[in-house]
Write an enzyme that holds these catalytic residues in place. Structure first.
Site, PDB file in Angstrom:
ATOM      1  N   PRO A   1       0.806  -1.232   0.000  1.00 38.90           N
ATOM      2  CA  PRO A   1       0.000   0.000   0.000  1.00 38.90           C
ATOM      3  C   PRO A   1       0.833   1.274   0.000  1.00 38.90           C
ATOM      4  O   PRO A   1       0.348   2.331  -0.420  1.00 38.90           O
ATOM      5  CB  PRO A   1      -0.822  -0.113   1.294  1.00 38.90           C
ATOM      6  CG  PRO A   1      -0.832  -1.568   1.624  1.00 38.90           C
ATOM      7  CD  PRO A   1       0.473  -2.107   1.143  1.00 38.90           C
TER       8      PRO A   1
ATOM      9  N   ASP B   1      -4.970  -9.524 -10.425  1.00 39.01           N
ATOM     10  CA  ASP B   1      -4.881  -9.092  -9.040  1.00 39.01           C
ATOM     11  C   ASP B   1      -4.145  -7.760  -9.088  1.00 39.01           C
ATOM     12  O   ASP B   1      -2.922  -7.724  -9.207  1.00 39.01           O
ATOM     13  CB  ASP B   1      -4.118 -10.131  -8.217  1.00 39.01           C
ATOM     14  CG  ASP B   1      -3.844  -9.669  -6.787  1.00 39.01           C
ATOM     15  OD1 ASP B   1      -4.282  -8.555  -6.432  1.00 39.01           O
ATOM     16  OD2 ASP B   1      -3.182 -10.412  -6.035  1.00 39.01           O
TER      17      ASP B   1
END
Length: 558
Positions: free
Chosen positions: A373, A418
């Site tokens: 992230p 993904d």
């Protein structure tokens, strides 16, 4: 996937802790008292039910009492990180203690415990377990007193939650298999014209190298084992029988020795490429490098060409002295994989057998974007590189087939992957809307503008765009596609060309009630072999070419 913080027992609560009391001024001003620790000490024999209403507690000290039992309602204290039950008269523990998955420290020293509930194995965050001076069995104490004894004991107990009376350790006695996922019908097929209909699956299968007790401590070790998981993965793939299957996190050895031979035996062929790091490794090391794979039914498609997209190579080629491009983007070895397929007669509906065979090219891609992230800029740039490479491949196809157009949307496109990006991310915004601001928050105020203008279209000031016109399947349908203890969210996607495809239906989400009822805190799980859930869509492709023509020119008569 983020690693859990290491618990430092020196930071844990201790009996000689300091307390802060509000001043008279604080009280007079109406300041609220906030407390997360509670100590009950004396000769207490029973606990008030009201205690278990204090679900906000993070530390509970019940040591030095005369407790002979702990009520099962203890599992309501869901935020407990520290629980001291030492120096009591406990003869047993409730199995519900295993529901307190946030526990980091559990002290049970100086009691009368002869057995421990196997549910304690579910306390995968536990770093410090006290068991001294209990009449526990030699087997339990031998494991506990060995090196790294706490973790070994927890693993032993979790593994033995399996139903050992069955012939194989395939069932967790605390849960049943989830209900069958329901099919969602969206629109009927168009029976008035020739179409090609097929199903597409996107699935991150979780490669064996990443599937460890350290990352997935809530899952029994036997259920993490590849020999166990691969059966569940293949059963799911075969059960749904998609015409096109896009996989991520497929280990090299698993592709060639498991996926490819098993799927070839039932009518598929496939392509694969490992992540870029494989090029620098020995043959034995390369076996365990994961990558992306695309499989297709050979009675419906033929493979025309395959393309590997290496993001680190593209980053280096476009860096032009940018330290951020070199240090942040180029160092990530994620890849994309594309296959130019051509339909066969078996893909069609509403085509008269005596008509000339119609063939249509379809571009299929899969990708696995960087996970961290903290690198949202890398995710977005890798996605832009993927789209730009697909554009180049499509333009080459248009030119070689002499289609008489320059529109990249003339070749149907299916994008799976993904993307490690949430629905509100710059990645998804870029793909669906076709554009994103060059100062988007995901760029983290790093200036990539000049570099990205070479791989994106610039039709508007300060806007980075692309020419594909895409729709997103599963729009607000799945509450999560990745389900772990630390993260639950949608990060897997299927996109498709909006002009060419009609979405007929899709496989619905897993039953959220099953997760709640069985207290499943994360996957993998004995009944779910990956931490991702597969996506499956049924799509109808219009055939725009007149009878006797194909995307690559005239066809021969049969």
């Amino acid at each position: 996937m983020q690693k859990k913080d290491k618990y430092d027992k020196h930071d844990s609560p201790v009996p000689n802790r300091a307390n802060t009391f509000m001043s008279a001024e604080d009280l007079a001003s109406g300041k609220k008292s906030v407390w997360y620790e509670l100590e009950i000490n004396g000769v207490v024999r029973n606990l008030s039910p009201d205690l278990f209403k204090l679900s906000h507690l993070t530390s509970l000290y019940l040591n030095g009492n005369s407790l002979s039992r702990i009520p099962c309602e203890v599992n309501k204290l869901v935020h407990l990180a520290y629980l001291d039950l030492s120096h009591n008269k406990l003869r047993s523990l409730p199995s519900e203690l295993g529901d307190l998955t946030m526990l980091r420290e559990l002290l049970l020293d100086y009691n009368a415990l002869r057995v421990l509930p196997y549910e304690l194995g579910k306390l995968f965050n536990l770093q410090n377990l006290g068991l001294s001076y209990n009449p526990l069995s030699p087997e339990i104490m031998s494991i506990f007193n060995s090196s790294n004894g706490t973790q070994k004991l927890l693993s032993y107990m979790l593994d033995n939650l399996a139903d050992t009376d069955t012939q194989s350790q395939e069932l967790d006695v605390n849960s049943t298999a989830p209900p069958e996922r329901q099919w969602m019908f969206l629109s009927p097929p168009d029976k008035t014209k020739a179409t090609a209909t097929f199903t597409v699956m996107c699935y991150n299968v979780l490669c064996d190298k990443y599937c460890t007790r350290q990352l997935y401590g809530y899952c029994p070790s036997w259920a993490l084992n590849w020999d166990f998981r691969k059966k569940g993965i293949m059963d799911e793939i075969k059960h749904y029988g998609a015409d096109i299957i896009c996989l991520q996190e497929v280990e090299t050895d698993q592709f060639y020795n498991f996926f490819l031979p098993d799927l070839k035996a039932i009518g598929y062929d496939g392509i694969f490429s490992a992540k870029s790091r494989a090029r620098t490794m020995t043959e034995s090391e390369r076996k365990h490098v994961d990558g992306c794979a695309i499989f297709y039914r050979t009675n419906k498609f033929t493979l025309v060409k395959e393309h590997l997209i290496e993001f680190n190579k593209l980053a280096m080629a476009n860096a032009e002295g940018s330290d951020d491009m070199l240090n942040r983007v180029m160092t990530k070895d994620n890849i994309g994989l594309a296959a130019l397929l051509e339909t066969k007669e078996g893909a069609y509906e509403n085509v008269h057998p005596q008509e000339n065979q119609i063939r249509q090219s379809v571009m299929v891609s899969t990708a696995h974007i960087h996970w961290d992230p903290e690198f949202s800029d890398v995710k977005l740039i890798q996605t832009m590189m993927l789209v730009n490479e697909l554009k180049k491949i499509t333009e080459e196809t248009i030119q070689s087939y002499k289609l008489g157009t320059t529109d990249v949307n003339s070749i149907p496109l299916i994008m799976c992957g993904d993307l490690n990006s949430l629905p509100d991310s710059g990645v998804v915004e870029y793909l669906v809307s076709g554009k994103v601001a060059n100062n988007h928050i995901d760029f983290k105020e790093i200036s990539y503008e000049e570099i990205l203008h070479r791989i994106c279209v610039k039709n508007e000031k300060d806007i980075l765009s692309h020419d594909f016109r895409l729709n997103k399947a599963y729009d607000d349908i799945m509450p999560f596609t990745n389900y772990t203890y630390d993260f639950k969210g949608v990060i897997d996607y299927i996109f498709y060309s909006r002009e060419h495809f009609n979405l007929l239906g899709m496989l619905g989400p897993l039953d959220e009630g099953w997760f709640r009822q069985n207290k499943v805190v994360g996957c993998p799980h004995p009944h779910i072999p990956s931490d991702h859930f597969s996506l499956l869509v049924d799509i109808e492709m219009s055939l725009p070419f007149p009878s006797g023509r194909t995307a690559n020119g005239p066809v021969s008569h049969r």
